[in-house]
Design a protein around this motif. Structure first.
Motif, PDB file in Angstrom:
ATOM      1  N   LEU A  43      15.615  38.239   5.342  1.00 26.47           N
ATOM      2  CA  LEU A  43      15.186  39.627   5.094  1.00 26.47           C
ATOM      3  C   LEU A  43      15.851  40.590   6.080  1.00 26.47           C
ATOM      4  N   ARG A  44      16.015  40.136   7.330  1.00 23.68           N
ATOM      5  CA  ARG A  44      16.592  41.010   8.369  1.00 23.68           C
ATOM      6  C   ARG A  44      18.110  41.029   8.344  1.00 23.68           C
ATOM      7  N   GLU A  45      18.709  39.864   8.127  1.00 26.64           N
ATOM      8  CA  GLU A  45      20.146  39.726   8.367  1.00 26.64           C
ATOM      9  C   GLU A  45      21.002  39.525   7.117  1.00 26.64           C
ATOM     10  N   TRP A  46      20.446  38.971   6.066  1.00 28.56           N
ATOM     11  CA  TRP A  46      21.285  38.559   4.942  1.00 28.56           C
ATOM     12  C   TRP A  46      21.076  39.379   3.672  1.00 28.56           C
TER      13      TRP A  46
ATOM     14  N   LEU B 111       9.016  26.958   9.633  1.00 28.15           N
ATOM     15  CA  LEU B 111      10.452  26.939   9.355  1.00 28.15           C
ATOM     16  C   LEU B 111      10.763  27.768   8.109  1.00 28.15           C
ATOM     17  N   ILE B 112       9.963  27.600   7.067  1.00 30.07           N
ATOM     18  CA  ILE B 112      10.168  28.394   5.843  1.00 30.07           C
ATOM     19  C   ILE B 112      10.035  29.883   6.157  1.00 30.07           C
ATOM     20  N   ARG B 113       9.027  30.226   6.930  1.00 24.74           N
ATOM     21  CA  ARG B 113       8.822  31.631   7.303  1.00 24.74           C
ATOM     22  C   ARG B 113      10.002  32.164   8.113  1.00 24.74           C
ATOM     23  N   ALA B 114      10.480  31.366   9.071  1.00 26.07           N
ATOM     24  CA  ALA B 114      11.599  31.804   9.908  1.00 26.07           C
ATOM     25  C   ALA B 114      12.852  32.039   9.071  1.00 26.07           C
ATOM     26  N   ALA B 115      13.118  31.141   8.114  1.00 25.99           N
ATOM     27  CA  ALA B 115      14.308  31.284   7.270  1.00 25.99           C
ATOM     28  C   ALA B 115      14.207  32.526   6.391  1.00 25.99           C
TER      29      ALA B 115
ATOM     30  N   LEU C  25      18.329  39.851   1.907  1.00 24.21           N
ATOM     31  CA  LEU C  25      17.318  39.366   0.972  1.00 24.21           C
ATOM     32  C   LEU C  25      16.263  40.447   0.741  1.00 24.21           C
ATOM     33  N   VAL C  26      15.898  40.623  -0.509  1.00 21.67           N
ATOM     34  CA  VAL C  26      14.834  41.569  -0.874  1.00 21.67           C
ATOM     35  C   VAL C  26      13.780  40.821  -1.680  1.00 21.67           C
ATOM     36  N   LEU C  27      12.566  40.823  -1.199  1.00 20.29           N
ATOM     37  CA  LEU C  27      11.433  40.220  -1.904  1.00 20.29           C
ATOM     38  C   LEU C  27      10.411  41.318  -2.169  1.00 20.29           C
ATOM     39  N   PRO C  28      10.141  41.630  -3.420  1.00 18.12           N
ATOM     40  CA  PRO C  28       9.207  42.720  -3.729  1.00 18.12           C
ATOM     41  C   PRO C  28       7.862  42.576  -3.037  1.00 18.12           C
ATOM     42  N   GLY C  29       7.388  41.332  -2.887  1.00 20.73           N
ATOM     43  CA  GLY C  29       6.093  41.114  -2.249  1.00 20.73           C
ATOM     44  C   GLY C  29       6.179  40.808  -0.767  1.00 20.73           C
ATOM     45  N   GLY C  30       7.388  40.890  -0.201  1.00 19.01           N
ATOM     46  CA  GLY C  30       7.554  40.576   1.214  1.00 19.01           C
ATOM     47  C   GLY C  30       7.502  39.073   1.460  1.00 19.01           C
ATOM     48  N   ASP C  31       7.297  38.703   2.703  1.00 25.84           N
ATOM     49  CA  ASP C  31       7.256  37.301   3.106  1.00 25.84           C
ATOM     50  C   ASP C  31       6.005  36.632   2.531  1.00 25.84           C
ATOM     51  N   PRO C  32       6.154  35.650   1.629  1.00 29.37           N
ATOM     52  CA  PRO C  32       4.963  35.029   1.026  1.00 29.37           C
ATOM     53  C   PRO C  32       4.201  34.124   1.984  1.00 29.37           C
ATOM     54  N   VAL C  33       4.854  33.634   3.042  1.00 28.38           N
ATOM     55  CA  VAL C  33       4.179  32.708   3.955  1.00 28.38           C
ATOM     56  C   VAL C  33       3.050  33.408   4.703  1.00 28.38           C
ATOM     57  N   GLN C  34       3.177  34.718   4.908  1.00 30.94           N
ATOM     58  CA  GLN C  34       2.156  35.420   5.679  1.00 30.94           C
ATOM     59  C   GLN C  34       0.805  35.449   4.973  1.00 30.94           C
TER      60      GLN C  34
END
Length: 350
Positions: A156-159, A147-151, A161-170
């Motif tokens: 990242l795709r729609e809203w 769920l955290i990953r999906a949100a 959001l920019v995370l320098p390290g990308g999705d941390p859950v991966q």
């Protein structure tokens, strides 16, 4: 240009604060534990600004994981088949400290700590306090992280959001998948459950339980059945609200048909819900019966296992016919629900 300032925290830990000032973008700040990481971020940020590829991290800095999950629950979850489950899961995650972290600070380490904490937690199953708890399963924690990953990925795709390290859950190791449940009713347990249901305050509970076992339908399929969905001549029930979203026709056994025919109904009202219960109410009513009987290791979904195993024995190994009854699309999933007892198989060898 970029500047890096070394800072020693009261705990003795060293931090490197980076400030990037470049025409065409606001003044940017970031903090790192390792100097090389700080230098890399400064160089990449300056380069992105120069080539017009820079995207701000304001949302990541000003939005906590909890706020993201709340927005996802409100805007995205209602479009999903499992909306209620997703929203309930989000509410549970919001109770943990990780929900207070800004997204920019959310790291694989934080998620790993959350994972380990959840794996050590217990959940009550009902019944006398202290006697009906079990440890959270690895599968539950996998769903939490999913769920955290999906949100995060949706943001990242729609809203924006920019995370320098990308999705941390991966970067987080998921707990191993839980072993499939093999719980079936034993001895006179099923008869006791039916008797308990008949004496409960839910007038159609016993009928719903027996119908669930006879058809192997999921609780939502049972609860959403209307009289217009039943064809007594062909002995089929039209399941319109299935887990995968595809309607299907479920065959009805003679006993399942008899259960339906024994129920009261309003004349001419084909839209009337047959069992008159919502899925959550069905679960709660079932659990109350189970608690009174002291069978706290039995769940409503186990009725699907029970029914599948009973029908598998009747069909004598005809997996195609069995899949038609249960609605499974793959043999691997069907096998998870089929738990034939060794003595049952032995009788087929005579």
């Amino acid at each position: 240009m970029a500047s890096i300032r070394k800072r020693v925290l009261p705990s003795g830990k060293v931090r490197y604060d980076v400030t990037v000032t470049k025409r065409g973008a606001p003044r940017l700040y970031q903090s790192f534990d390792v100097k090389n990481h700080a230098m890399t971020w400064a160089r990449e940020t300056e380069r992105d600004i120069e080539r017009g590829a820079w995207r701000g991290t304001a949302m990541a800095e000003n939005t906590t994981l909890g706020q993201l999950l709340e927005r996802y629950s409100t805007e995205v979850a209602p479009t999903k088949k499992s909306a209620r489950d997703l929203q309930n899961r989000a509410r549970r995650i919001l109770k943990h400290d990780i929900a207070k972290l800004p997204l920019i600070s959310l790291s694989p380490e934080h998620l790993a700590q959350f994972r380990d904490l959840r794996l050590k937690s217990t959940v009550r199953l009902g019944g006398p306090k202290g006697k009906t708890t079990r440890q959270i399963s690895g599968q539950t924690v996998r769903h939490d992280l999913a769920l955290i990953r999906a949100a995060i990925r949706h943001a990242l795709r729609e809203w924006g959001l920019v995370l320098p390290g990308g999705d941390p859950v991966q970067h987080v190791r998921l707990p191993p998948q839980s072993k499939g449940r093999e719980r079936r009713t034993e001895g006179d347990e099923f008869e006791r459950i039916l008797a308990g249901a008949r004496s409960s305050k839910s007038p159609k509970l016993a009928a719903a339980i027996e119908f669930s076992v006879e058809t192997t339908m999921r609780r939502a399929e049972v609860c959403n059945l209307r009289w217009k969905d039943i064809n007594f001549e062909r002995r089929i029930a039209r399941c319109r609200d299935t887990k995968n979203g595809d309607p299907r026709d479920a065959p009805l056994s003679a006993r399942a048909t008899a259960v339906l025919q024994s129920l009261p109904r309003r004349d001419g009202d084909h839209e009337e819900l047959i069992f008159g219960m919502k899925p959550g109410s069905y679960t709660q009513a079932f659990n109350r019966v189970i608690d009174r009987l002291g069978l706290h290791d039995l769940r409503l979904h186990d009725l699907r296992h029970e029914g599948t195993s009973r029908i598998a024995k009747k069909l004598n190994g005809n997996t195609m016919a069995l899949a038609k009854v249960t609605g499974h699309k793959t043999l691997s999933m069907l096998q998870r629900y089929t738990h034939l007892r060794a003595e049952d198989v032995a009788t087929l060898l005579d």
